[in-house]
Design a protein around this motif. Structure first.
Motif, PDB file in Angstrom:
ATOM      1  N   LEU A 405       0.832  -1.205   0.000  1.00 38.10           N
ATOM      2  CA  LEU A 405       0.000   0.000   0.000  1.00 38.10           C
ATOM      3  C   LEU A 405       0.868   1.257   0.000  1.00 38.10           C
ATOM      4  N   GLU A 406       2.062   1.160   0.639  1.00 43.30           N
ATOM      5  CA  GLU A 406       2.938   2.330   0.751  1.00 43.30           C
ATOM      6  C   GLU A 406       4.348   1.948   0.296  1.00 43.30           C
ATOM      7  N   GLN A 407       5.043   2.889  -0.315  1.00 46.65           N
ATOM      8  CA  GLN A 407       6.355   2.612  -0.887  1.00 46.65           C
ATOM      9  C   GLN A 407       7.412   2.300   0.172  1.00 46.65           C
ATOM     10  N   HIS A 408       7.232   2.826   1.385  1.00 42.31           N
ATOM     11  CA  HIS A 408       8.255   2.605   2.419  1.00 42.31           C
ATOM     12  C   HIS A 408       8.052   1.274   3.170  1.00 42.31           C
ATOM     13  N   GLN A 409       7.052   0.467   2.807  1.00 41.56           N
ATOM     14  CA  GLN A 409       6.829  -0.825   3.486  1.00 41.56           C
ATOM     15  C   GLN A 409       8.042  -1.725   3.310  1.00 41.56           C
ATOM     16  N   ARG A 410       8.399  -2.455   4.386  1.00 43.34           N
ATOM     17  CA  ARG A 410       9.540  -3.379   4.345  1.00 43.34           C
ATOM     18  C   ARG A 410       9.117  -4.827   4.152  1.00 43.34           C
ATOM     19  N   GLU A 411       7.814  -5.099   4.263  1.00 46.37           N
ATOM     20  CA  GLU A 411       7.333  -6.466   4.016  1.00 46.37           C
ATOM     21  C   GLU A 411       5.843  -6.444   3.687  1.00 46.37           C
ATOM     22  N   ILE A 412       5.416  -7.524   3.033  1.00 42.23           N
ATOM     23  CA  ILE A 412       3.988  -7.776   2.792  1.00 42.23           C
ATOM     24  C   ILE A 412       3.633  -9.048   3.551  1.00 42.23           C
ATOM     25  N   VAL A 435       6.638 -11.682   3.341  1.00 40.96           N
ATOM     26  CA  VAL A 435       7.508 -11.487   2.183  1.00 40.96           C
ATOM     27  C   VAL A 435       8.321 -10.202   2.394  1.00 40.96           C
ATOM     28  N   PRO A 436       9.661 -10.309   2.629  1.00 43.79           N
ATOM     29  CA  PRO A 436      10.493  -9.103   2.795  1.00 43.79           C
ATOM     30  C   PRO A 436      10.569  -8.309   1.488  1.00 43.79           C
ATOM     31  N   LEU A 437      10.568  -6.981   1.623  1.00 43.84           N
ATOM     32  CA  LEU A 437      10.682  -6.090   0.469  1.00 43.84           C
ATOM     33  C   LEU A 437      11.997  -5.316   0.543  1.00 43.84           C
ATOM     34  N   PRO A 438      12.548  -4.916  -0.604  1.00 44.44           N
ATOM     35  CA  PRO A 438      13.814  -4.163  -0.576  1.00 44.44           C
ATOM     36  C   PRO A 438      13.662  -2.831   0.154  1.00 44.44           C
ATOM     37  N   ALA A 443      13.144   1.138  -5.386  1.00 40.33           N
ATOM     38  CA  ALA A 443      13.110  -0.210  -5.960  1.00 40.33           C
ATOM     39  C   ALA A 443      11.667  -0.628  -6.282  1.00 40.33           C
ATOM     40  N   ASP A 444      11.569  -1.513  -7.258  1.00 37.72           N
ATOM     41  CA  ASP A 444      10.255  -2.071  -7.607  1.00 37.72           C
ATOM     42  C   ASP A 444       9.826  -3.016  -6.493  1.00 37.72           C
TER      43      ASP A 444
END
Length: 569
Positions: A405-412, A435-438, A443-444
């Motif tokens: 939902l937000e670009q600064h999220q670190r995981e879903i 699911v960890p996010l970059p 980053a995409d």
């Protein structure tokens, strides 16, 4: 033909069966008592040994605190049953039944059996299916495949005329579950078009409704009586229910404080008190026909499966819906096991089945939770996004892309659900995957989610962030009803330590249970005679002379057949 021994098992709520595929087709395997149906009952004997099957079922009335049945209804939950001082999970109780069936199959085949096809209700969810596989592991069996019960039934029927083109509707009402499937047969191919059902509706619910009505006639509440009295009331209700399959009215009597009280129920009254249950049968039938894009007139055959379909109320409903009588040329209690054996034959590549192909479908919609926009920067969580729709042919693999939902999220936090409601609160949560996010804000952060559903009804979930290409696979932890590897290993050791009667003693345990039941149900001189016979048989058992025990058992069988054959109603 393969030398691989794969057996077919119908693990039922009320009774369980095992079958094998041989040169002449599927064959039911008798148990140690020479019967093909083994009651799904487990208990402790007076000597502390575990009893399985008829020996346990016959003690349900006399030893309700040491005996249990109907545990299949709790598969996939944390429900535990206490027998004496020990508690058992549904998987463990089911494993004891499976272990007994495996021993019967090994005695029949003369070789070790380590693999099985096990039937499950089509509407069993992912958790319930995993629990069934765990039960098989406890019993020392590898599950080659879980086959849906209506599919197994259609396989048994379809073999009779492999070349004919026809569309089946299979109505499967067992002791604890209800399933409907539509299948097409053409040129040796059996294709499932649609499945629907109710995992908490079965013949036992009709028995419960009748027990409540009998309690009303007697002025007692079934929930307020002792376990033993409640078991006696259910047993009476079950007998009257069976009578109503043949008669317009059923009668019996119930003993309260030494006084025999008469009870009766007409078929019309039974239909009235079970009306809500009958209404619940209609919806899955209608859904299956709709999902298959068919009309009732398009169905060539209506097949009934499961002992509960013998009830006139059920058969009448099906006849009214389709304006024709359903088929039941194969015993409805046997057909699922026979079909499971056909599937086992397919798995073992039996020569007689070279020209038979089987396809199945996913009975539930599988998806995940999403948030939907309500306005600028406003999101509402709790919505269900389908990925694999119900009645998709399996095996199936589907993928979709999701974003935070937000670009600064670190995981879903991917929440996986099974069901048909647009809101996840009304569906079944079967797992979650973090699911960890970059960390890079530029980053995409798109994630590809892939669901793969196999022919045994087991779901694999993969999540792959586009930026990292590192795939995570689903590991379900903390899901209600599932067991960790450590818990499974611990329970395996405990089950292995249980004192189980050898096969040649199961017959003796069953005879003793029947003698005790006959003793408790008799009076006067007959009761004294049965008590004397019981004492004599106990003495013969202490000799450990197999021939002497066998002869005594045969004589007692004749006596019990006469005593039990007397219809007091």
């Amino acid at each position: 033909m393969s030398d691989k021994a794969i057996i077919g098992i119908d693990l039922g709520t009320t009774n369980s069966l095992v079958a094998v595929f041989e040169a002449d087709g599927p064959t039911l395997v008798p148990n140690a008592l020479g019967e093909v149906m083994t009651p799904s009952a487990v208990g402790y004997g007076d000597d502390g040994a575990v009893l399985v099957g008829r020996a346990a079922r016959d003690r349900l009335l006399t030893h309700p605190d040491l005996t249990t049945a109907r545990f299949k209804r709790y598969m996939g939950t944390n429900h535990e049953v206490k027998l004496g001082k020990k508690s058992f999970r549904p998987e463990e109780l089911s494993a004891l039944v499976l272990r007994s069936l495996r021993a019967d199959a090994e005695a029949h085949l003369g070789r070790k059996v380590e693999e099985a096809v096990i039937s499950v209700p089509a509407y069993f969810n992912d958790i319930q299916r995993k629990a069934t596989i765990t039960a098989a592991e406890f019993a020392g069996l590898k599950v080659n495949r879980l086959v849906n019960e209506p599919t197994a039934a259609a396989l048994a029927y379809g073999l009779q005329d492999k070349e004919a083109e026809s569309t089946f509707l299979v109505v499967d009402l067992g002791g604890g579950t209800f399933d409907v499937s539509i299948l097409e047969m053409f040129s040796g191919v059996m294709e499932v078009r649609a499945s629907a059902g109710d995992a908490f509706l079965g013949g036992e619910d009709f028995t419960d409704a009748l027990a409540t009505e009998l309690g009303r006639q007697l002025g007692i509440q079934p929930k307020d009586v002792s376990r033993e009295e409640g078991a006696r009331l259910r047993a009476l209700a079950n007998r009257l229910k069976h009578q109503l399959s043949e008669k317009a009215e059923a009668t019996g009597e119930y003993v309260i404080k030494g006084e025999a009280r008469p009870v009766s129920i007409s078929r019309e009254k039974f239909d009235e008190i079970t009306d809500e249950l009958l209404k619940r049968l209609r919806m899955p039938i209608q859904r299956a026909i709709s999902d298959a894009s068919l009309r009732a007139d398009d169905l060539h055959r209506i097949i009934t499966v499961g002992g509960a379909t013998r009830m006139q109320a059920v058969r009448g409903l099906i006849t009214r819906l389709f304006k024709r009588f359903p088929e039941h040329s194969i015993d409805p209690d046997h057909v699922v096991a026979l079909g499971a054996a056909v599937q086992a034959g397919l798995a073992a590549r039996h020569a007689a089945l070279d020209d038979v192909v089987m396809t199945d479908v996913c009975p539930f919609t599988l998806g995940y939770e999403v948030s939907v926009p309500l306005g600028p920067n406003q999101w509402e969580p709790g919505h269900f996004s389908p990925l694999i729709e119900r009645n998709t042919v399996v095996p199936a693999s589907r993928a979709n892309e999701i974003s935070p939902l937000e670009q600064h999220q670190r995981e879903i936090n991917l929440m996986i659900y099974q069901g048909e409601s647009p809101f996840v609160r009304d569906n079944v949560r079967i797992g979650q995957l973090r699911v960890p996010l970059p960390a890079d804000l530029k980053a995409d952060k798109t994630v590809e989610v892939r669901y793969t559903y196999d022919t045994s009804g087991i779901l694999e979930v993969e999540a792959t962030p586009v930026a990292t290409k590192k795939t995570l696979r689903l590991v379900i932890e903390g899901t209600p009803g599932t067991m960790t590897r450590a818990e499974i290993d611990k329970r395996l050791k405990e089950l292995a330590a249980l004192k189980i009667h050898p096969r040649d003693e199961q017959e003796n345990a069953a005879i003793i249970a029947r003698l005790r039941a006959a003793y408790e149900n008799s009076l006067g001189e007959l009761r004294q005679q049965i008590g004397h016979i019981l004492a004599q048989f106990e003495a013969v058992l202490h000799t450990h002379d197999k021939r002497q025990i066998q002869d005594a058992r045969a004589q007692i069988e004749e006596i019990l057949s006469r005593v039990e054959g007397e219809d007091v109603f």
